[in-house]
Scaffold this motif. Sequence first.
Motif, short mmCIF file in Angstrom:
data_model
loop_
_atom_site.label_atom_id
_atom_site.label_comp_id
_atom_site.label_asym_id
_atom_site.label_seq_id
_atom_site.Cartn_x
_atom_site.Cartn_y
_atom_site.Cartn_z
N GLY A 145 31.14 50.66 41.85
CA GLY A 145 31.10 49.29 41.35
C GLY A 145 30.96 48.33 42.50
N MET A 146 31.48 47.15 42.32
CA MET A 146 31.38 46.11 43.34
C MET A 146 32.70 45.32 43.36
N PRO A 147 33.79 45.94 43.83
CA PRO A 147 35.09 45.27 43.77
C PRO A 147 35.13 43.99 44.62
N TYR A 148 35.64 42.94 44.02
CA TYR A 148 35.75 41.67 44.72
C TYR A 148 36.69 41.83 45.92
N GLY A 149 36.26 41.34 47.07
CA GLY A 149 37.06 41.40 48.28
C GLY A 149 36.80 42.62 49.14
N SER A 150 36.00 43.57 48.64
CA SER A 150 35.58 44.67 49.51
C SER A 150 34.55 44.10 50.48
N GLU A 167 41.66 37.86 49.04
CA GLU A 167 41.64 37.70 47.59
C GLU A 167 41.14 38.96 46.88
N ARG A 168 41.07 40.07 47.59
CA ARG A 168 40.45 41.27 47.02
C ARG A 168 41.24 41.84 45.85
N GLU A 169 40.49 42.48 44.97
CA GLU A 169 41.11 43.29 43.93
C GLU A 169 41.32 44.68 44.51
N ALA A 170 42.30 45.39 43.99
CA ALA A 170 42.59 46.74 44.49
C ALA A 170 41.38 47.66 44.23
N TYR A 171 41.11 48.53 45.18
CA TYR A 171 40.03 49.51 44.99
C TYR A 171 40.30 50.74 45.84
N THR A 205 42.76 53.96 49.99
CA THR A 205 43.18 53.00 48.97
C THR A 205 43.39 51.64 49.60
N TYR A 206 42.90 50.60 48.94
CA TYR A 206 43.05 49.23 49.39
C TYR A 206 43.74 48.42 48.30
N PRO A 207 44.99 47.98 48.55
CA PRO A 207 45.72 47.23 47.53
C PRO A 207 45.12 45.82 47.35
N ALA A 208 45.48 45.19 46.26
CA ALA A 208 45.04 43.82 46.01
C ALA A 208 45.55 42.91 47.12
N GLY A 209 44.74 41.90 47.44
CA GLY A 209 45.15 40.92 48.45
C GLY A 209 46.26 40.03 47.90
N SER A 210 46.89 39.31 48.79
CA SER A 210 48.00 38.47 48.33
C SER A 210 47.64 37.01 48.29
#
Length: 174
Positions: free
Chosen positions: A136-141, A149-153, A169-174
């Motif tokens: 996909g294209m996760p926001y913040g990657s 501001e990334r979503e977890a991916y 694994t990359y957790p959601a940004g804060s």
Amino acid sequence: MFISMDGTSELGGNEMRWVLITRYLVALALASGVAAQQSPALARPLDQIHVIKGVGCGCCTAWVEYLREEGFEVTEEEMLPADLIQQKIAQGIPADMVSCHTARAGDFVIEGHVPAKDIRRLLSEEPDVIGISVPGMPYGSPGMGPEAEREAYDVIVIGDDGSTEIYGTYPAGS
């Protein structure tokens, strides 16, 4: 031929010079090999990656720029969507692992907005796999908006048999 510890020999001046030059070159070659084994930067050239992207895709271009900022030597090629899909199929990327662009680094496929550290890890570990993907294209990657501001991916490794498992694994940004 005899050469004593003090460097004298039964050889003439020119012959002795060639012996010493040969010894020097052998020592230099051995030292270079040791240095290359101890330093990854000397062992292989600059990280190179070839990116195949859709014509005019802004996020693909942003990912290419990100890779360059991270020290990769990037070549790129644009394709029409149907041709790009054929490339993905030919390289063994499962349909659920697809993203907008496909790249090659060494013998590996890199699919989507994969972070540079995961590409370098793959290149250094050299597992027996097709490659890695951020589906996909996760926001913040990388190339897809601000990291804060990334979503977890997840970064997924694709096995030679098409199997998949989490590689990073990359957790959601804060």
